[in-house]
Scaffold this active site. Structure first.
Site, PDB file in Angstrom:
ATOM      1  N   LYS A 441      42.096  13.696  23.950  1.00  0.00           N
ATOM      2  CA  LYS A 441      41.378  14.831  24.525  1.00  0.00           C
ATOM      3  C   LYS A 441      40.307  14.324  25.478  1.00  0.00           C
ATOM      4  O   LYS A 441      39.288  13.798  25.058  1.00  0.00           O
ATOM      5  CB  LYS A 441      40.759  15.675  23.409  1.00  0.00           C
ATOM      6  CG  LYS A 441      41.829  16.341  22.574  1.00  0.00           C
ATOM      7  CD  LYS A 441      41.268  17.290  21.529  1.00  0.00           C
ATOM      8  CE  LYS A 441      42.423  17.845  20.709  1.00  0.00           C
ATOM      9  NZ  LYS A 441      42.383  17.495  19.301  1.00  0.00           N
ATOM     10  N   TRP A 446      44.238  17.751  27.595  1.00  0.00           N
ATOM     11  CA  TRP A 446      45.048  16.835  26.787  1.00  0.00           C
ATOM     12  C   TRP A 446      45.812  15.859  27.672  1.00  0.00           C
ATOM     13  O   TRP A 446      46.444  16.254  28.645  1.00  0.00           O
ATOM     14  CB  TRP A 446      46.066  17.617  25.953  1.00  0.00           C
ATOM     15  CG  TRP A 446      45.459  18.406  24.832  1.00  0.00           C
ATOM     16  CD1 TRP A 446      44.123  18.489  24.528  1.00  0.00           C
ATOM     17  CD2 TRP A 446      46.147  19.206  23.880  1.00  0.00           C
ATOM     18  NE1 TRP A 446      43.951  19.294  23.444  1.00  0.00           N
ATOM     19  CE2 TRP A 446      45.171  19.755  23.019  1.00  0.00           C
ATOM     20  CE3 TRP A 446      47.482  19.517  23.662  1.00  0.00           C
ATOM     21  CZ2 TRP A 446      45.504  20.596  21.958  1.00  0.00           C
ATOM     22  CZ3 TRP A 446      47.807  20.351  22.613  1.00  0.00           C
ATOM     23  CH2 TRP A 446      46.826  20.880  21.762  1.00  0.00           C
TER      24      TRP A 446
END
Ligand code: AMP
Length: 544
Positions: A441, A446
């Protein structure tokens, strides 16, 4: 109105009966400690399974009793697959590569009463025996002549256990939902959890495993079963092979040895093989260094973790071998999705072909898939939006064995949360971006470690690559690329980063590259991100 069709129970016993009728002469070849090229037939395997069932009955085993195995892939393990499950007991396949405390935990948790052990694994059992509360007898998978001396009370050989038993056994008429086998998954946190398969789930999964676009076993094939029989029932191959009469070759303890696998492929005429990517990297490495072509191999099934494009390319270009990239998990028996190619694929531009190859494919018929956000809302199949993968189907587990508390993965009734994160294309082709806990993250977005690893593995000097998230003061986490160079190669950090340039989004660029001799593996032969993260705890990125 009800249909007028027979309601015949779906039981493994009928796979055995069918195979015995139609494929009794089909050969089964095994590498064992006492014989590196043991040869038998399916007919003989089932004859001995009946002797085994008699011996198990004599030892007091009955419906629902758990019988443990700590064994490699070979014909005796195959006899146990059928003898134990078809008499109504539960075959509990234990992974000997787990930490010893985990092995003891799962044998006790399962309540195994008998334990069948490969001679090579006996030292582990000797160490653990005092802690095994339910085990009444240990039986070594060998004959009296090869039975190791041991301090274990009442230890005996498998051959003496079944010797003298009648060759006939009256197999019971089992309810199709009877438990047939048990396999524990080693979660990264907490204790391993038991997945309890049934005769019905195993038979239905068998149909899915056998279609042409799945493992595709036929009567004219010889399959090398590299995936361990203690890992998700060896993907169902010990059932699929006998169903259609595929000749089976079991590599015993040599499943991780590239040279032995290459020899078996050549000498036994292997046409199909199945296993995790790390095994194929070892095999390809051996073939490259020894200058051999893997003939007559035609198709390799790869799953368990994402298959790097470089592995698929090497199989195809150097060896003419087709790769089936599949996704699944123990909780799914294990087949979930299969990556196959549509009409006209051969004429697609290479970049588009490659983009499809690295995906995990479409759900096998029988498996329903959805992707959801953290709140459980279903996400679109647009090829871009990533979400948690949930599945349902008749060979997906409905709960864990004696978990003792509600299973979080089953929080939504009728669905199982896999813990994988993926995108779905509009036509149902899934692409796993990560295990939920491996996702990196960075600044709220992501980064897919799998994508990065795939591109890095394409560098000609890179053998293996793994990407983990490292703490970063500004971005929360940033990717660190860990590389194992190919033998005799010494790639530089700049070379590797230069290779990634233009092949990945700029903001995905790893903040650092580290070179290592080898990567830590899990008990099922996958790269262990958990271990790797431990190894790099406290690592400071140059950008931090
Ligand atoms: P296991 O139950 O040990 O077989 O592990 C199942 C897990 O392996 C899945 O939940 C995925 O995270 C991973 N896995 C299996 N097949 C693939 C694949 N083809 N690509 C990426 N990950 C995979």
């Amino acid at each position: 109105m009800q249909g007028l069709m027979m309601n015949v129970p779906l039981v493994i016993t009928d796979i055995m009966r069918h195979a015995e009728r139609c494929h009794a002469g089909t050969e089964v070849v095994s590498f064992t400690v006492d014989n590196p090229r043991h040869r038998t037939t399916l007919g003989e395997v089932f004859r001995r399974s009946r002797k085994l069932a008699n011996a198990l009955t004599r030892a007091g085993m009955g419906l629902g009793d758990r019988v443990g195995t700590l064994a490699w892939n070979d014909y005796r393990h195959l006899e146990l697959y059928y003898g134990v499950s078809c008499m109504g007991a539960v075959l509990h396949t234990v992974n000997p590569r787990l930490f010893p405390e985990q092995v003891a935990y799962i044998i006790n948790h399962a309540g195994d009463r008998l334990l069948f052990v490969d001679p090579l694994i006996l030292p582990l059992v000797e160490k653990l025996k005092p802690a095994l509360s339910s085990v009444e007898q240990v039986i070594v998978l060998t004959d009296d002549a090869h039975l190791p001396a041991s301090a274990i009370d009442g230890l005996r050989s498998y051959e003496s256990f079944i010797a003298g038993e009648p060759e006939e056994f009256d197999w019971p008429d089992l309810d199709e939902n009877t438990a047939s086998s048990l396999c524990y998954t080693s979660g990264t946190t907490g204790n391993p959890k038991g997945v309890l398969f049934s005769h019905r789930s195993t038979v239905l999964h068998n149909y899915a495993a056998l279609v042409g676009d799945a493992f595709g076993c036929t009567r004219r094939d010889t399959i090398l079963v590299v995936v361990p029989m203690f890992h998700a029932n060896a993907w169902g191959l010990p059932y699929a092979g006998p169903t259609v009469g595929t000749r089976m070759v079991f590599p015993g303890p040599k499943m991780g040895d590239g040279a032995t696998l290459a020899t078996l492929i050549a000498e036994e005429g292997i046409t199909l093989a199945s296993g995790v990517p790390t095994v194929w990297q070892l095999l390809l490495n051996h073939a490259r260094e020894a200058g051999v072509r893997l003939e007559p191999l035609r198709k390799v099934s790869v799953g368990g973790s994402a298959c790097p494009l470089a592995v698929m390319e090497e199989f195809r270009e150097r060896h003419g071998v087709e790769v089936l990239h599949a996704w699944g998990m123990t909780e799914m028996s294990p087949v979930g999705t299969l990556n196959t190619f549509p009409w006209g694929f051969e004429n697609w531009p290479k970049a588009e072909q490659d983009a499809l190859r690295v995906k995990q494919g479409q759900p096998a018929f029988g498996v329903q898939v959805k992707i959801v956000d953290d709140a459980g809302h279903e996400l679109p199949w647009d090829g871009r939006t990533a979400g948690i993968v949930k599945v349902r189907g008749p060979w997906v587990c409905s709960d864990y064995y004696k978990l003792g508390h509600p299973s979080e993965s089953h929080a939504e009734p009728g669905w199982f949360a896999t813990g994988d994160v993926a995108t779905m294309d509009p036509d149902g082709v899934m692409q796993i971006t990560d295990r939920a806990k491996d996702v990196i993250k960075s600044g709220g977005e992501w980064i897919s470690s799998i994508d990065l690893e795939n591109v890095a593995c394409g560098h000609p000097k890179v053998l293996q690559a793994a990407v983990i998230g490292i703490r970063h003061p500004k971005w929360d986490e940033r990717p660190l690329l860990v590389v194992v160079p190919r033998a005799g190669e010494a790639p530089t950090r700049e070379e590797v980063l230069g290779w990634l340039q233009g092949r990945i989004a700029n903001w995905w660029m790893p903040d650092d590259v580290v070179f290592v001799d080898s990567l830590p593996l899990t008990a099922t032969g996958k790269i262990s991100k958990l271990e790797l993260r431990k190894r790099f705890t406290g690592y400071v990125l140059p950008t931090a």
